[in-house]
Motif scaffolding. Sequence first.
Motif, PDB file in Angstrom:
ATOM      1  N   ALA A  17       0.843  -1.192   0.000  1.00 21.02           N
ATOM      2  CA  ALA A  17       0.000   0.000   0.000  1.00 21.02           C
ATOM      3  C   ALA A  17       0.873   1.234   0.000  1.00 21.02           C
ATOM      4  O   ALA A  17       2.073   1.164   0.263  1.00 21.02           O
ATOM      5  CB  ALA A  17      -0.908  -0.012   1.229  1.00 21.02           C
ATOM      6  N   GLY A  18       0.261   2.372  -0.289  1.00 20.14           N
ATOM      7  CA  GLY A  18       0.990   3.636  -0.268  1.00 20.14           C
ATOM      8  C   GLY A  18       0.020   4.803  -0.240  1.00 20.14           C
ATOM      9  O   GLY A  18      -1.202   4.622  -0.284  1.00 20.14           O
ATOM     10  N   CYS A  19       0.562   5.978  -0.184  1.00 23.61           N
ATOM     11  CA  CYS A  19      -0.230   7.205  -0.111  1.00 23.61           C
ATOM     12  C   CYS A  19      -0.429   7.786  -1.501  1.00 23.61           C
ATOM     13  O   CYS A  19       0.397   7.587  -2.388  1.00 23.61           O
ATOM     14  CB  CYS A  19       0.468   8.229   0.780  1.00 23.61           C
ATOM     15  SG  CYS A  19       0.810   7.589   2.436  1.00 23.61           S
ATOM     16  N   VAL A  20      -1.514   8.511  -1.668  1.00 20.50           N
ATOM     17  CA  VAL A  20      -1.877   9.053  -2.977  1.00 20.50           C
ATOM     18  C   VAL A  20      -0.811  10.002  -3.521  1.00 20.50           C
ATOM     19  O   VAL A  20      -0.676  10.156  -4.734  1.00 20.50           O
ATOM     20  CB  VAL A  20      -3.277   9.715  -2.935  1.00 20.50           C
ATOM     21  CG1 VAL A  20      -3.243  11.020  -2.147  1.00 20.50           C
ATOM     22  CG2 VAL A  20      -3.830   9.924  -4.329  1.00 20.50           C
ATOM     23  N   ASN A  21      -0.017  10.609  -2.646  1.00 21.40           N
ATOM     24  CA  ASN A  21       1.021  11.543  -3.111  1.00 21.40           C
ATOM     25  C   ASN A  21       2.403  10.896  -3.234  1.00 21.40           C
ATOM     26  O   ASN A  21       3.391  11.592  -3.455  1.00 21.40           O
ATOM     27  CB  ASN A  21       1.092  12.768  -2.209  1.00 21.40           C
ATOM     28  CG  ASN A  21       1.556  12.446  -0.802  1.00 21.40           C
ATOM     29  OD1 ASN A  21       1.478  11.306  -0.345  1.00 21.40           O
ATOM     30  ND2 ASN A  21       2.034  13.467  -0.103  1.00 21.40           N
ATOM     31  N   TYR A  80      -3.882   5.094  -0.147  1.00 18.25           N
ATOM     32  CA  TYR A  80      -4.529   5.800   0.963  1.00 18.25           C
ATOM     33  C   TYR A  80      -4.616   7.298   0.691  1.00 18.25           C
ATOM     34  O   TYR A  80      -3.710   7.884   0.097  1.00 18.25           O
ATOM     35  CB  TYR A  80      -3.740   5.599   2.266  1.00 18.25           C
ATOM     36  CG  TYR A  80      -3.703   4.171   2.743  1.00 18.25           C
ATOM     37  CD1 TYR A  80      -4.859   3.500   3.100  1.00 18.25           C
ATOM     38  CD2 TYR A  80      -2.488   3.492   2.834  1.00 18.25           C
ATOM     39  CE1 TYR A  80      -4.821   2.184   3.543  1.00 18.25           C
ATOM     40  CE2 TYR A  80      -2.444   2.177   3.275  1.00 18.25           C
ATOM     41  CZ  TYR A  80      -3.609   1.526   3.637  1.00 18.25           C
ATOM     42  OH  TYR A  80      -3.566   0.230   4.067  1.00 18.25           O
ATOM     43  N   ALA A  81      -5.698   7.896   1.181  1.00 18.45           N
ATOM     44  CA  ALA A  81      -5.872   9.351   1.115  1.00 18.45           C
ATOM     45  C   ALA A  81      -4.941  10.023   2.112  1.00 18.45           C
ATOM     46  O   ALA A  81      -4.491   9.409   3.091  1.00 18.45           O
ATOM     47  CB  ALA A  81      -7.320   9.717   1.435  1.00 18.45           C
ATOM     48  N   MET A 140       2.668  19.636  10.443  1.00 14.56           N
ATOM     49  CA  MET A 140       2.789  18.435   9.605  1.00 14.56           C
ATOM     50  C   MET A 140       2.159  17.300  10.393  1.00 14.56           C
ATOM     51  O   MET A 140       2.531  17.065  11.554  1.00 14.56           O
ATOM     52  CB  MET A 140       4.257  18.118   9.309  1.00 14.56           C
ATOM     53  CG  MET A 140       4.466  16.834   8.531  1.00 14.56           C
ATOM     54  SD  MET A 140       3.825  16.840   6.863  1.00 14.56           S
ATOM     55  CE  MET A 140       4.969  17.929   6.057  1.00 14.56           C
ATOM     56  N   VAL A 141       1.199  16.606   9.779  1.00  9.33           N
ATOM     57  CA  VAL A 141       0.542  15.482  10.439  1.00  9.33           C
ATOM     58  C   VAL A 141       0.854  14.201   9.671  1.00  9.33           C
ATOM     59  O   VAL A 141       1.017  14.216   8.455  1.00  9.33           O
ATOM     60  CB  VAL A 141      -0.983  15.687  10.554  1.00  9.33           C
ATOM     61  CG1 VAL A 141      -1.303  16.899  11.398  1.00  9.33           C
ATOM     62  CG2 VAL A 141      -1.636  15.799   9.194  1.00  9.33           C
ATOM     63  N   CYS A 147       0.798   8.321   5.864  1.00  8.02           N
ATOM     64  CA  CYS A 147       0.573   9.423   4.917  1.00  8.02           C
ATOM     65  C   CYS A 147       0.693  10.754   5.657  1.00  8.02           C
ATOM     66  O   CYS A 147       0.227  10.887   6.789  1.00  8.02           O
ATOM     67  CB  CYS A 147      -0.801   9.302   4.282  1.00  8.02           C
ATOM     68  SG  CYS A 147      -1.024   7.777   3.332  1.00  8.02           S
ATOM     69  N   GLU A 148       1.332  11.712   4.998  1.00  9.69           N
ATOM     70  CA  GLU A 148       1.586  13.013   5.614  1.00  9.69           C
ATOM     71  C   GLU A 148       0.940  14.140   4.817  1.00  9.69           C
ATOM     72  O   GLU A 148       0.846  14.067   3.591  1.00  9.69           O
ATOM     73  CB  GLU A 148       3.087  13.288   5.697  1.00  9.69           C
ATOM     74  CG  GLU A 148       3.836  12.348   6.600  1.00  9.69           C
ATOM     75  CD  GLU A 148       5.324  12.673   6.667  1.00  9.69           C
ATOM     76  OE1 GLU A 148       5.949  12.252   7.643  1.00  9.69           O
ATOM     77  OE2 GLU A 148       5.842  13.339   5.750  1.00  9.69           O
TER      78      GLU A 148
END
Length: 176
Positions: A17-21, A80-81, A140-141, A147-148
Amino acid sequence: EILVNAAPQVILDPLGAGCVNNEPFTLSGGSPEGGTYTGDGVEDNVFYPEVAGVGEHIITYTYADTNGCSNSASQTFTVYALPQVDIGNDTTVCGDETVVLDATIPNTPTYLWSPGGETTSSIEVDSAGIGLNSQEFIVMVSDNNGCENSDSTTVTFLDCTGLEEIAGLQTFGIFP
């Protein structure tokens, strides 16, 4: 005589899996080597998370052997969003006031504020160290998926004493 060749055994390792960005990346894990990957967000064996979009995507690896027989295997890649953080609009207050900047969102275990380096979900801001000036604050979250995302706002502190400077005035007196 008719010769029937068996289809090649094709394996595709789990993709994760990974983040959209996340940056686009070359897909791997298909065996035997030399096949092609297809699916949402896949172009020339490269996966583009932002193109695929948030959600679960089936990635298929197809291999054809020297006999022209082919087979395929598929795995799911989850995109992931980003956490949606909002610490509000730019704010202007009197120099003796305090402003609370709150970035609290569910499933977000880490926060990092700048300046200051605080790691809480919210911070209190006053004019100490800033004076009657403006300061940009950035948070920064990072969520449970890794995901950040960030947001920023500017807080401006004003002199609200009601006493304005008068050009050329050297002294003044206040009488009861």
